[in-house]
Write a protein that holds these residues in place. Structure first.
Motif, PDB file in Angstrom:
ATOM      1  N   TYR A 112       0.798  -1.263   0.493  1.00 18.27           N
ATOM      2  CA  TYR A 112       0.051   0.141  -0.106  1.00 18.27           C
ATOM      3  C   TYR A 112       0.913   1.378  -0.169  1.00 18.27           C
ATOM      4  N   ALA A 113       1.645   1.193   0.319  1.00 18.97           N
ATOM      5  CA  ALA A 113       3.174   2.689   0.288  1.00 18.97           C
ATOM      6  C   ALA A 113       2.925   2.398  -1.114  1.00 18.97           C
ATOM      7  N   GLN A 114       3.009   1.600  -2.064  1.00 18.69           N
ATOM      8  CA  GLN A 114       3.656   2.266  -3.342  1.00 18.69           C
ATOM      9  C   GLN A 114       1.455   2.947  -3.588  1.00 18.69           C
ATOM     10  N   HIS A 115       1.052   3.401  -3.590  1.00 22.20           N
ATOM     11  CA  HIS A 115      -0.247   4.159  -3.225  1.00 22.20           C
ATOM     12  C   HIS A 115      -0.047   6.017  -3.052  1.00 22.20           C
ATOM     13  N   VAL A 116       1.144   4.980  -2.367  1.00 25.76           N
ATOM     14  CA  VAL A 116       1.529   7.276  -1.613  1.00 25.76           C
ATOM     15  C   VAL A 116       2.257   7.641  -2.686  1.00 25.76           C
ATOM     16  N   SER A 117       3.875   6.557  -3.019  1.00 24.46           N
ATOM     17  CA  SER A 117       4.156   6.933  -4.533  1.00 24.46           C
ATOM     18  C   SER A 117       3.754   7.397  -5.560  1.00 24.46           C
ATOM     19  N   LEU A 118       2.576   6.831  -6.097  1.00 22.91           N
ATOM     20  CA  LEU A 118       1.884   6.257  -7.142  1.00 22.91           C
ATOM     21  C   LEU A 118       0.965   8.486  -6.976  1.00 22.91           C
ATOM     22  N   LEU A 119       0.548   8.699  -6.038  1.00 23.31           N
ATOM     23  CA  LEU A 119       0.082  10.229  -5.895  1.00 23.31           C
ATOM     24  C   LEU A 119       0.796  11.351  -5.974  1.00 23.31           C
ATOM     25  N   GLY A 120       1.992  11.216  -5.355  1.00 19.51           N
ATOM     26  CA  GLY A 120       3.295  12.549  -5.857  1.00 19.51           C
ATOM     27  C   GLY A 120       3.368  12.256  -7.130  1.00 19.51           C
ATOM     28  N   ARG A 121       3.503  11.006  -7.678  1.00 23.18           N
ATOM     29  CA  ARG A 121       3.955  11.042  -9.257  1.00 23.18           C
ATOM     30  C   ARG A 121       2.440  11.441 -10.269  1.00 23.18           C
ATOM     31  N   MET A 122       1.563  11.482  -9.694  1.00 18.18           N
ATOM     32  CA  MET A 122       0.681  12.043 -10.614  1.00 18.18           C
ATOM     33  C   MET A 122      -0.084  13.594  -9.511  1.00 18.18           C
ATOM     34  N   GLU A 123       0.998  14.019  -9.479  1.00 19.31           N
ATOM     35  CA  GLU A 123       0.338  15.103  -8.763  1.00 19.31           C
ATOM     36  C   GLU A 123      -0.085  16.963  -9.764  1.00 19.31           C
ATOM     37  N   GLU A 124       0.723  16.196 -10.753  1.00 15.67           N
ATOM     38  CA  GLU A 124       0.755  17.978 -12.013  1.00 15.67           C
ATOM     39  C   GLU A 124      -0.380  17.346 -12.417  1.00 15.67           C
ATOM     40  N   ARG A 125      -1.116  16.338 -13.365  1.00 18.96           N
ATOM     41  CA  ARG A 125      -2.208  15.787 -13.901  1.00 18.96           C
ATOM     42  C   ARG A 125      -3.369  15.960 -12.833  1.00 18.96           C
ATOM     43  N   THR A 126      -3.049  15.528 -11.131  1.00 19.63           N
ATOM     44  CA  THR A 126      -4.278  16.383 -10.378  1.00 19.63           C
ATOM     45  C   THR A 126      -4.540  17.541 -10.553  1.00 19.63           C
ATOM     46  N   LEU A 127      -3.130  18.362 -10.342  1.00 20.31           N
ATOM     47  CA  LEU A 127      -3.266  19.696 -10.421  1.00 20.31           C
ATOM     48  C   LEU A 127      -4.256  20.145 -11.414  1.00 20.31           C
ATOM     49  N   HIS A 128      -4.374  19.753 -12.299  1.00 16.73           N
ATOM     50  CA  HIS A 128      -4.584  19.584 -14.429  1.00 16.73           C
ATOM     51  C   HIS A 128      -6.482  19.563 -13.653  1.00 16.73           C
ATOM     52  N   CYS A 129      -6.761  18.334 -12.700  1.00 20.67           N
ATOM     53  CA  CYS A 129      -8.411  18.190 -12.843  1.00 20.67           C
ATOM     54  C   CYS A 129      -8.735  18.915 -12.251  1.00 20.67           C
ATOM     55  N   LEU A 130      -8.554  19.291 -11.211  1.00 23.19           N
ATOM     56  CA  LEU A 130      -9.062  19.977 -10.610  1.00 23.19           C
ATOM     57  C   LEU A 130      -9.258  21.171 -10.854  1.00 23.19           C
ATOM     58  N   LYS A 131      -8.138  21.903 -11.631  1.00 19.45           N
ATOM     59  CA  LYS A 131      -9.316  23.005 -12.525  1.00 19.45           C
ATOM     60  C   LYS A 131      -9.323  23.156 -13.556  1.00 19.45           C
ATOM     61  N   THR A 132      -9.652  22.325 -13.894  1.00 17.40           N
ATOM     62  CA  THR A 132     -10.147  22.100 -15.443  1.00 17.40           C
ATOM     63  C   THR A 132     -11.751  21.431 -15.045  1.00 17.40           C
ATOM     64  N   GLY A 133     -11.579  20.149 -14.409  1.00 19.26           N
ATOM     65  CA  GLY A 133     -12.458  19.405 -14.194  1.00 19.26           C
ATOM     66  C   GLY A 133     -12.466  17.918 -15.662  1.00 19.26           C
ATOM     67  N   GLU A 134     -11.899  18.351 -15.668  1.00 15.25           N
ATOM     68  CA  GLU A 134     -11.512  17.146 -16.774  1.00 15.25           C
ATOM     69  C   GLU A 134     -10.637  15.111 -16.274  1.00 15.25           C
ATOM     70  N   GLY A 135     -11.107  14.663 -16.592  1.00 15.89           N
ATOM     71  CA  GLY A 135     -10.290  13.139 -15.889  1.00 15.89           C
ATOM     72  C   GLY A 135      -9.577  12.045 -16.394  1.00 15.89           C
ATOM     73  N   THR A 136      -9.687  11.672 -15.942  1.00 15.88           N
ATOM     74  CA  THR A 136      -8.582  10.721 -16.815  1.00 15.88           C
ATOM     75  C   THR A 136      -8.521   9.146 -17.612  1.00 15.88           C
ATOM     76  N   GLY A 137      -7.280   9.062 -17.628  1.00 16.90           N
ATOM     77  CA  GLY A 137      -7.417   7.192 -18.229  1.00 16.90           C
ATOM     78  C   GLY A 137      -6.511   6.754 -17.764  1.00 16.90           C
ATOM     79  N   TYR A 138      -6.876   5.270 -17.500  1.00 11.89           N
ATOM     80  CA  TYR A 138      -5.880   4.201 -16.729  1.00 11.89           C
ATOM     81  C   TYR A 138      -4.341   3.976 -16.927  1.00 11.89           C
ATOM     82  N   GLY A 139      -4.329   4.586 -18.177  1.00 10.62           N
ATOM     83  CA  GLY A 139      -3.432   4.502 -18.887  1.00 10.62           C
ATOM     84  C   GLY A 139      -1.930   5.725 -18.221  1.00 10.62           C
ATOM     85  N   ASP A 140      -2.864   6.747 -17.837  1.00 13.73           N
ATOM     86  CA  ASP A 140      -2.139   7.804 -17.537  1.00 13.73           C
ATOM     87  C   ASP A 140      -1.101   7.281 -15.746  1.00 13.73           C
ATOM     88  N   TYR A 141      -1.443   5.790 -15.179  1.00 13.40           N
ATOM     89  CA  TYR A 141      -0.999   6.140 -13.964  1.00 13.40           C
ATOM     90  C   TYR A 141       0.029   4.077 -14.137  1.00 13.40           C
TER      91      TYR A 141
END
Length: 359
Positions: A112-141
């Motif tokens: 489960y620690a791997q989820h924490v690392s994945l959260l950090g790797r996805m920070e820029e994409r998450t910032l974008h989603c918060l600003k735009t309301g857009e979503g993601t695809g499984y391939g982004d992870y």
């Protein structure tokens, strides 16, 4: 002009909270280091071994000593490893190895620690989603399916025959005689392959939206010589094959769907008379106030923000999220037309909820 008095700052409480926040930063760093140790097999290599120097540990794991030394220091200051200054040797106590290795007696929390690392790797994409309301695809992870397969191996496959399938009365006899089984949202299909090995007279099918997960599952099944199982890349939006299956499963997959309610209804209609649907999902409540003491609640809400919610929105869905709540899931099951719906929480696994629904 009215002036609102600002209450004086309780400095003692403020400092205590600042200390707590600082501890969160340290814990987050430790979690990332745990993820690295898990992925590189460092915990597995140190478990049961005598105290060793950084040079010896690097040699035994085939890693670069200078980097291993820094990792060992981080794990020592986190209280995970023990350090002997006189000999400069490091040791993983058996009580700590019991939850940090692939043979862990208490389950491998390092997964489960791997989820924490994945959260950090996805920070820029998450910032974008918060600003735009857009979503993601499984391939982004990156590495998502590998992480989920490890998780499934612990929460589902390991207890499948002892704890999980017995929730469905009479199922084992039917599987032994031979029935048609679907795993909807199968990922890499570990649970389905375990059933296919144990019940060779039954026929097993796995559907999942992600082609890479399906390709991995199919290759693994071929390598294991399983002739009673097939995997297919399939978007389950609007899914329905009336009367096709005797038994259907979904393991931690429904809340990510574009239309969870529609999927559940379609699966209900796809069961033959007397058929059963076994659904696992996160056991948190739909109400935040009920989740304040729920296991890993902060991590689950964070995963929901970074993965489960945007993946659903990226498909055009409502984005129910990881913590959509057992109440929501149960209401959808009852509304789908099942004759009976049972909710179970396993004593050894307070994090998940298991529904058994029959047509």
């Amino acid at each position: 002009m009215n002036v609102i008095d600002t209450p004086s700052l309780d400095l003692e409480r403020a400092e205590a909270f600042a200390d707590r926040v600082g501890g969160m930063f340290d814990a987050g760093a430790a979690a990332t280091m745990i993820s690295i140790g898990h992925r590189l097999g460092l915990f597995d290599g140190m478990a049961g071994a005598a105290p060793a120097t950084s040079t010896e540990i690097a040699a035994s794991t085939g890693l670069a000593e200078r980097y291993v030394r820094e990792w060992l220091a981080a794990m020592t200051t986190a209280g995970i490893l023990r350090y002997e200054p006189e000999t400069r040797r490091f040791h993983l106590p058996p009580e700590h190895a019991a939850c940090l290795t692939r043979e862990a007696a208490l389950g491998n929390l390092a997964v489960y620690a791997q989820h924490v690392s994945l959260l950090g790797r996805m920070e820029e994409r998450t910032l974008h989603c918060l600003k735009t309301g857009e979503g993601t695809g499984y391939g982004d992870y990156p590495c998502f399916h590998q992480i989920m397969a490890e998780d499934s191996g612990q929460t589902v496959t390991a207890g499948l025959f002892e704890h999980i399938l017995p929730l469905v009365a009479g199922l084992e006899a039917r599987l032994e005689a031979g029935i048609d089984v679907l795993d909807a949202g199968c990922g890499r299909g570990l649970a389905l392959m375990a059933m296919a090995r144990r019940y060779p007279k039954s026929r097993f099918t796995g559907y999942d939206l992600c082609a890479d997960a399906i390709a991995h599952a199919a290759e693994t099944a071929r390598a294991q010589g399983l002739s009673n199982i097939t995997f297919e890349t399939r978007d389950l939006t609007g899914y329905c094959e009336p009367g096709r299956w005797d038994f259907v499963t979904s393991f931690d997959a429904v809340h990510d769907q574009k239309d969870p309610e529609g999927l559940i209804s379609g699966l209900c209609r796809s069961l033959r008379p007397g058929g059963s649907y076994l659904m696992q999902d996160i056991g948190g409540s739909a109400h935040l106030e009920n989740n304040l003491d729920f296991p890993f609640a902060t991590l689950l809400y964070a995963v929901s923000l970074v993965h489960c919610t945007p993946v659903s929105i990226g498909q055009g869905g409502a984005g129910l999220g990881t913590m959509w709540g057992w109440e929501t899931a149960e209401a959808m099951l009852r509304g789908a037309g099942f004759k009976t719906v049972e909710r179970h929480v396993l004593a050894h696994d307070p994090m998940n909820v298991w529904f058994v629904s029959r047509v």
